[in-house]
Design a protein around this motif. Structure first.
Motif, short mmCIF file in Angstrom:
data_model
loop_
_atom_site.label_atom_id
_atom_site.label_comp_id
_atom_site.label_asym_id
_atom_site.label_seq_id
_atom_site.Cartn_x
_atom_site.Cartn_y
_atom_site.Cartn_z
N ILE A 1 -10.24 4.61 0.65
CA ILE A 1 -10.05 3.71 1.71
C ILE A 1 -11.42 2.69 1.75
O ILE A 1 -12.79 3.20 1.84
CB ILE A 1 -9.98 4.48 3.21
N VAL B 1 -4.27 0.57 8.55
CA VAL B 1 -4.53 0.29 7.38
C VAL B 1 -3.82 -0.96 7.45
O VAL B 1 -2.72 -1.08 7.82
CB VAL B 1 -4.01 1.37 6.45
N HIS C 1 -1.91 -1.30 1.72
CA HIS C 1 -1.65 0.12 1.22
C HIS C 1 -1.05 -0.02 -0.27
O HIS C 1 -0.19 -0.70 -0.68
CB HIS C 1 -0.50 0.72 1.81
N LEU D 1 -0.01 1.84 -3.55
CA LEU D 1 0.59 3.18 -3.70
C LEU D 1 1.51 3.20 -5.07
O LEU D 1 2.30 2.20 -5.44
CB LEU D 1 1.03 3.55 -2.68
N CYS E 1 -8.15 -1.26 3.55
CA CYS E 1 -7.54 -1.08 2.25
C CYS E 1 -7.44 0.31 1.97
O CYS E 1 -8.39 0.85 1.71
CB CYS E 1 -7.85 -2.17 1.16
N PHE E 2 -6.24 0.92 1.68
CA PHE E 2 -5.90 2.43 1.27
C PHE E 2 -5.40 2.25 -0.41
O PHE E 2 -4.25 1.75 -0.38
CB PHE E 2 -5.12 2.91 2.07
N VAL F 1 2.25 -3.45 1.67
CA VAL F 1 2.46 -2.52 0.99
C VAL F 1 2.55 -3.12 -0.72
O VAL F 1 3.53 -3.90 -0.94
CB VAL F 1 3.62 -1.75 1.12
N TYR G 1 5.35 8.08 2.40
CA TYR G 1 4.03 7.41 2.74
C TYR G 1 3.85 6.32 3.31
O TYR G 1 2.81 6.11 4.27
CB TYR G 1 3.28 7.45 1.21
N ALA H 1 0.79 0.71 7.20
CA ALA H 1 0.10 -0.43 6.86
C ALA H 1 1.09 -1.62 6.86
O ALA H 1 2.28 -1.55 6.78
CB ALA H 1 -0.33 -0.44 5.24
N VAL I 1 1.55 6.13 6.65
CA VAL I 1 0.38 5.47 6.81
C VAL I 1 0.36 3.86 7.57
O VAL I 1 -0.65 3.70 8.34
CB VAL I 1 -0.23 4.90 5.22
#
Length: 525
Positions: A140, A169, A172, A174, A148-149, A220, A211, A217, A215
């Motif tokens: 993070i 967030v 994200h 992922l 930002c994750f 994504v 997720y 956010a 999260v």
């Protein structure tokens, strides 16, 4: 904050306080089986590598690219290091010439101060033996404006700490696609294999959507997606986006597939959550949760949808000489007898962990060319098949040049080399055996000692939840995921979407592997 996709799980994050390069993978990995999709070889890697900070999430070869790190990444960069119990990642980076490290504490916010300013960072470090090569992580970054994750392909079990430390967030990043050899390498009927693959494909996207919801956010970005399989023997593993049954049976959906899943299932509602397509070289500028601008090096539709097959065909031709050169570095198929080498490698590891050897619990066959070796875990020895009753419950068929290469190179992890290459076949009687694959990734004294201790550690499963008419323990018996967030009940079957493991609720029996019983009973009306 400007975020540039540099391919697969790789990102360049530019802030006023400095630049961070994350997981810069460009060279073919896993015996030249995996190649970044879309192609990222045309990026200016010297410019990308002239960074202030480096973050390598873990040692999987599609994240830790030794050649690229050695040749192109600034050795004065400060490494943001995950808090792993076994220091293999730090040792490997030191070997490549990196000397500056911020050794983070797991899931704790750190203020990183440099000549250009301050950044707040946190690394969530996953430490279970099943997490990467003894560890996986997510980063993070908060530059004071945008959070930002970068989760890449980590699978955190508790995300509340992010809200507690950062409040929100905005972006994200992922993983959502397949990253495993199952079920493609299994010697099972074609129809069964296709059905298992479709289930695996959907579970991966279901987990990613879970997720997204946790999260929360605004933006994504699907990342760490499918590689390109460009070798002749592996080309069929690609999802060509032709709409055929073969594509549906690929565990490797791409970014466009997942963005469509987000729309269909409501995790892209155009307001709260919004999916964002990025390809290698795409740049996106953010201010808090506002997307100011995005640019692409080419229209993304050129490599997705109907154009994907032609794109993969062109990449197959481009990378053919690179793959051939990589194969030329493999060991010869013939050489010194293998039995003494396998005994020297495996028998000390067997003896070092009774828990893991007993957890495997039966002989395992290793067919290498015309010879069959047996890893006799009950007796803690490696022998020829003909020197026993000849029976084993799990078998691997691996080309001798691959086995001789990992032996030559003193590889501590066959999972991160042979198995992820998908250049082998396997079969088994009974369920998946987690202990067996843990053994193959822990081929050093330090690794096996850690894994043995992890499995021995007592975990609290006293907390309970009610889920769709059942009272069950809150923490998954596999890797302690919160089943109130990842558990899905269908009839009398529970699936934990973190890794796809399943249980029979009426008995508590694990349907995926032996052991790992679940405490469960029907809720009273």
């Amino acid at each position: 904050m400007q975020i540039t996709s540099i391919g697969h799980a790789g990102f360049h994050i530019q802030t006023a306080a400095g630049s961070i390069v994350c997981d810069p993978w460009v060279n073919p990995a896993y015996f030249a089986s995996w190649i970044p999709f879309p192609d990222n070889t045309e990026l200016d890697w010297k410019d990308i590598g002239d960074c202030d900070y480096l973050y390598v999430s873990h040692l999987h070869r599609d994240h830790f690219d030794e050649k690229n790190l050695l040749e192109n990444v600034n050795k004065d960069a400060t490494v943001l290091l995950p808090d792993y119990p076994v220091p293999d990642l730090k040792r490997e980076l030191e070997r490549l010439g990196f000397t500056k490290f911020v050794e983070t504490d797991d899931s704790k916010k750190h203020r990183v101060s440099g000549p250009k300013g301050d950044l707040d960072v946190m690394i969530i470090a996953l430490r279970a033996p099943a997490d990467g090569p003894i560890g996986d992580s997510g980063l993070i970054v908060d530059d004071g404006e945008t959070v930002c994750f970068n989760m890449n392909d980590a699978r955190p079990i508790d995300l509340d700490v992010i809200r507690e430390e950062f409040g929100r967030v905005d972006v994200h990043l992922l993983q959502y696609s397949g990253a495993i050899w199952y079920p493609m390498v299994y010697d099972i009927p074609r129809k069964s294999k296709a059905n298992f693959a479709m289930q695996k494909r959907q579970r991966g996207m279901d987990r990613a959507r879970s997720y997204i919801e946790q999260v929360g956010a605004t933006w994504v970005v699907p990342s760490a997606g499918p590689p390109m399989f460009l070798d002749d023997d592996l080309y069929v593993l690609n999802d060509f986006n032709t709409g055929s049954d073969a594509d549906k049976a690929s565990i490797f959906p791409d970014q466009a597939d997942f963005l469509e899943q987000m729309r269909v299932h409501g995790t892209d509602d155009g307001v709260k959550h919004r999916g964002l397509m990025m390809v290698s070289g795409s740049k996106a500028d953010f201010r808090a949760d506002e997307l100011l601008e995005i640019s692409h090096p080419y229209p993304p539709e050129q490599v997705f949808g109907e154009g994907k097959k032609a794109y993969l065909d062109s990449m197959k031709a481009k990378f053919a000489p690179i793959i051939a050169a990589e194969k030329a570095t493999w060991a010869d198929a013939d050489g010194e007898p293998l039995l003494p080498q396998l005994k020297a490698l495996f028998e000390p590891i067997m003896a070092a962990s009774d828990l893991i050897s007993d957890g495997i619990g039966y002989p395992v066959g290793l067919m290498v060319g015309d010879e069959t070796f047996v890893l006799d875990f009950p007796k803690r020895i490696v022998r020829m098949k003909e020197d026993g009753d000849g029976k084993y419950r799990y078998g691997f068929r691996i080309a001798p040049e691959l086995v001789r290469t990992v032996l030559r190179d003193n590889e501590p992890d066959w999972v991160n080399t042979i198995f992820l290459s998908t250049r082998f076949t396997t079969w088994r009687i009974g369920g998946y055996n987690e202990y067996l694959y843990t053994f193959f990734k822990c081929l050093t004294d330090e690794r096996i000692a850690y894994a043995d201790g992890w499995f021995n550690e007592a975990h609290d499963d006293s907390a309970s939840i009610e889920l769709d008419g059942w009272n069950i323990q809150r923490r998954c018996p596999h890797l302690k995921a919160d089943l109130s967030k990842f558990g899905v009940v269908e009839g009398e079957k529970l699936t934990c979407n973190l890794h796809g493991w399943q249980w029979d609720l009426s008995s508590g029996r694990c349907l995926t592997s032996k052991g790992h019983e679940l405490r469960s009973e029907r809720a009273r009306a």
